[in-house]
Write a protein that holds these residues in place. Sequence first.
Motif, short mmCIF file in Angstrom:
data_model
loop_
_atom_site.label_atom_id
_atom_site.label_comp_id
_atom_site.label_asym_id
_atom_site.label_seq_id
_atom_site.Cartn_x
_atom_site.Cartn_y
_atom_site.Cartn_z
N ARG A 31 -49.53 -0.85 -20.02
CA ARG A 31 -49.66 -2.04 -19.26
C ARG A 31 -48.46 -2.99 -19.38
NH1 ARG A 31 -53.28 -2.40 -15.31
NH2 ARG A 31 -54.06 -4.56 -15.91
N ASP A 32 -47.26 -2.10 -19.01
CA ASP A 32 -46.08 -3.15 -19.14
C ASP A 32 -45.96 -3.87 -17.92
OD1 ASP A 32 -45.76 -1.06 -20.99
OD2 ASP A 32 -44.06 -0.30 -20.00
N ILE A 33 -44.85 -5.02 -18.13
CA ILE A 33 -44.52 -5.71 -17.05
C ILE A 33 -43.26 -4.66 -16.52
CG2 ILE A 33 -43.05 -7.75 -16.23
CD1 ILE A 33 -44.67 -9.44 -18.25
N VAL A 34 -43.40 -4.45 -15.19
CA VAL A 34 -42.48 -3.64 -14.59
C VAL A 34 -41.62 -4.17 -13.55
CG1 VAL A 34 -42.36 -1.40 -13.06
CG2 VAL A 34 -44.00 -1.39 -14.47
N VAL A 35 -40.12 -4.10 -13.70
CA VAL A 35 -39.21 -4.79 -12.69
C VAL A 35 -38.51 -3.51 -12.28
CG1 VAL A 35 -37.66 -4.89 -14.75
CG2 VAL A 35 -37.34 -6.33 -12.57
N GLY A 36 -38.29 -3.58 -10.80
CA GLY A 36 -37.72 -2.77 -10.09
C GLY A 36 -36.02 -3.02 -10.00
N ILE A 37 -35.22 -1.85 -10.43
CA ILE A 37 -33.77 -2.20 -10.57
C ILE A 37 -32.79 -1.69 -9.11
CG2 ILE A 37 -31.74 -1.39 -11.61
CD1 ILE A 37 -33.54 -3.64 -13.02
N ASP A 38 -32.26 -2.29 -8.49
CA ASP A 38 -31.54 -1.91 -7.31
C ASP A 38 -30.23 -1.39 -7.60
OD1 ASP A 38 -30.22 -1.41 -5.14
OD2 ASP A 38 -31.57 -2.88 -3.66
N PRO A 39 -30.01 -0.27 -7.60
CA PRO A 39 -28.40 -0.02 -8.19
C PRO A 39 -27.30 -0.15 -7.35
CG PRO A 39 -29.46 2.37 -7.20
CD PRO A 39 -30.47 1.04 -7.10
N ASP A 40 -27.62 -0.94 -6.06
CA ASP A 40 -26.68 -1.37 -5.14
C ASP A 40 -26.46 -2.75 -5.11
OD1 ASP A 40 -26.00 1.23 -4.34
OD2 ASP A 40 -27.78 1.54 -2.95
N ARG A 41 -27.48 -3.50 -5.56
CA ARG A 41 -27.29 -4.98 -5.60
C ARG A 41 -27.72 -5.48 -6.99
NH1 ARG A 41 -28.96 -3.22 -0.82
NH2 ARG A 41 -28.48 -4.38 1.18
N ASP A 42 -27.29 -6.98 -6.98
CA ASP A 42 -27.36 -7.48 -8.13
C ASP A 42 -29.01 -7.67 -8.64
OD1 ASP A 42 -27.23 -9.42 -10.24
OD2 ASP A 42 -25.78 -10.61 -9.41
N TRP A 43 -29.05 -7.35 -9.90
CA TRP A 43 -30.60 -7.31 -10.43
C TRP A 43 -30.85 -8.29 -11.49
CZ3 TRP A 43 -28.88 -6.79 -15.34
CH2 TRP A 43 -28.01 -5.48 -15.59
N HIS A 44 -29.65 -9.09 -11.78
CA HIS A 44 -30.04 -9.94 -12.86
C HIS A 44 -31.02 -10.84 -12.66
CE1 HIS A 44 -25.72 -8.13 -13.52
NE2 HIS A 44 -26.05 -8.63 -14.80
N LEU A 45 -30.94 -11.55 -11.65
CA LEU A 45 -32.15 -12.72 -11.38
C LEU A 45 -33.37 -12.15 -11.76
CD1 LEU A 45 -31.11 -14.81 -8.36
CD2 LEU A 45 -31.07 -15.56 -10.82
N ALA A 46 -33.90 -11.08 -10.98
CA ALA A 46 -35.28 -10.38 -11.28
C ALA A 46 -35.52 -9.98 -12.64
CB ALA A 46 -35.35 -9.20 -10.17
N LEU A 47 -34.51 -9.33 -13.26
CA LEU A 47 -34.50 -8.84 -14.62
C LEU A 47 -34.78 -10.01 -15.64
CD1 LEU A 47 -34.75 -6.54 -16.59
CD2 LEU A 47 -32.47 -6.27 -16.63
N ALA A 48 -33.95 -11.14 -15.35
CA ALA A 48 -34.13 -12.27 -16.29
C ALA A 48 -35.30 -12.90 -16.26
CB ALA A 48 -33.06 -13.39 -15.96
N TRP A 49 -35.94 -12.79 -15.04
CA TRP A 49 -37.28 -13.29 -15.02
C TRP A 49 -38.21 -12.49 -15.45
CZ3 TRP A 49 -42.34 -13.07 -13.66
CH2 TRP A 49 -42.96 -14.44 -13.48
N ALA A 50 -38.24 -11.30 -15.51
CA ALA A 50 -39.23 -10.22 -15.93
C ALA A 50 -39.06 -10.27 -17.21
CB ALA A 50 -39.20 -8.85 -15.41
N SER A 51 -37.72 -10.27 -18.05
CA SER A 51 -37.65 -10.39 -19.33
C SER A 51 -38.27 -11.52 -20.15
CB SER A 51 -36.11 -10.25 -19.72
OG SER A 51 -35.42 -8.98 -19.16
N ASP A 52 -37.99 -12.93 -19.44
CA ASP A 52 -38.67 -13.88 -19.99
C ASP A 52 -39.84 -13.78 -19.96
OD1 ASP A 52 -36.03 -14.80 -20.15
OD2 ASP A 52 -35.79 -16.07 -18.55
N GLU A 53 -40.52 -13.25 -18.76
CA GLU A 53 -42.18 -13.27 -18.75
C GLU A 53 -42.59 -12.33 -19.79
OE1 GLU A 53 -45.63 -14.47 -16.49
OE2 GLU A 53 -43.68 -15.35 -16.86
N ALA A 54 -41.85 -11.13 -20.04
CA ALA A 54 -42.45 -10.14 -21.06
C ALA A 54 -42.20 -10.82 -22.30
CB ALA A 54 -41.71 -9.11 -21.22
N GLN A 55 -41.41 -11.83 -22.78
CA GLN A 55 -41.26 -12.38 -23.92
C GLN A 55 -42.21 -13.53 -24.40
OE1 GLN A 55 -40.19 -15.81 -24.79
NE2 GLN A 55 -40.12 -15.58 -26.85
N ARG A 56 -42.47 -14.34 -23.11
CA ARG A 56 -43.60 -15.16 -23.00
C ARG A 56 -44.87 -14.56 -23.32
NH1 ARG A 56 -40.59 -17.95 -19.10
NH2 ARG A 56 -41.44 -16.69 -17.47
N ARG A 57 -45.23 -13.64 -22.80
CA ARG A 57 -46.58 -12.94 -23.03
C ARG A 57 -46.82 -11.86 -23.96
NH1 ARG A 57 -50.06 -14.03 -18.59
NH2 ARG A 57 -49.10 -15.24 -16.75
#
Length: 287
Positions: free
Chosen positions: A9-35
């Motif tokens: 039951r992970d928090i899943v984040v989609g990574i787009d190899p052709d575009r900047d993924w930092h914003l979405a990954l930062a949000w998901a990482s922070d949420e995983a840490q909080r939860r």
Amino acid sequence: MTGHPAGSRDIVVGIDPDRDWHLALAWASDEAQRRRHPLRLVLAVPSQHDAHHVDDAPGQTALRQVGSDRLEQACNWARDRHPEVNVTGDLLGGFPAPVLGRAAREARMIVLGSRHLSRTAEFFSAGSLVVPVTAQAHCPVVVVGDAEHISQQPPYVVAGIDGSASATAALDFAFDEADLRGAALRVICVWQPPLIMLDDEEVALRAQRTLLSEATAGLSQRYPDVHVTHEVFTGHPVEELARAAEHALAVVVGRRGRGGYTGMRIGSVVHGLLHRAHCPVITVPTE
């Protein structure tokens, strides 16, 4: 890539190899840490259907290598951001939307970046993710198009409700999110005046305020530390909610309200916010 244990039951984040993924990954990482949940990064590589032996096709090998490199880079970035979070990565074959749709079956949450496509492009682009994943996922879907407004003081989360079952689920999630972040919660209902008024406007607005009070009563007792405000606006729901959430940490809505597009499991308000809001949009399905 590291494996993904079934049923975690992970928090899943989609990574787009052709575009900047930092914003979405930062949000998901922070949420995983909080939860305190594991974080799973998924990168999809479409197959080359013009090759009989796809795995041996030079182009496919190159695509997978690029994808693997991007995924490893993203995993390392997430681990550096929150070393205490369990981070895994999966490189999977297929188009991103169906791949992430399958991943959502066992996920607690799906986090996507936004390409800021037009509505037409979002429907018909082969690379489109936001609408199809949001429409099909059985878990909350977060679309991160812009950075969080963490400088806003006091911080707040916006929840849009309309009395539907999906709005009730969204409100529950919004309380939990505000509680985790130590943020206030603005619970908003938008009334659209009908072409022909059968009741006095003040009567209609009073009914909306009653709806807000009844919807939040039990949740306010469950989350006593969350400061809640009730607000009734008059106008178009998408415009009013987007305006209210302009400096919010996130806006939370149910996946389907009273209306919606025929054949689609996504309401018109959700669809509009995905393109209009400048904060993360969290869409919650009815359980």
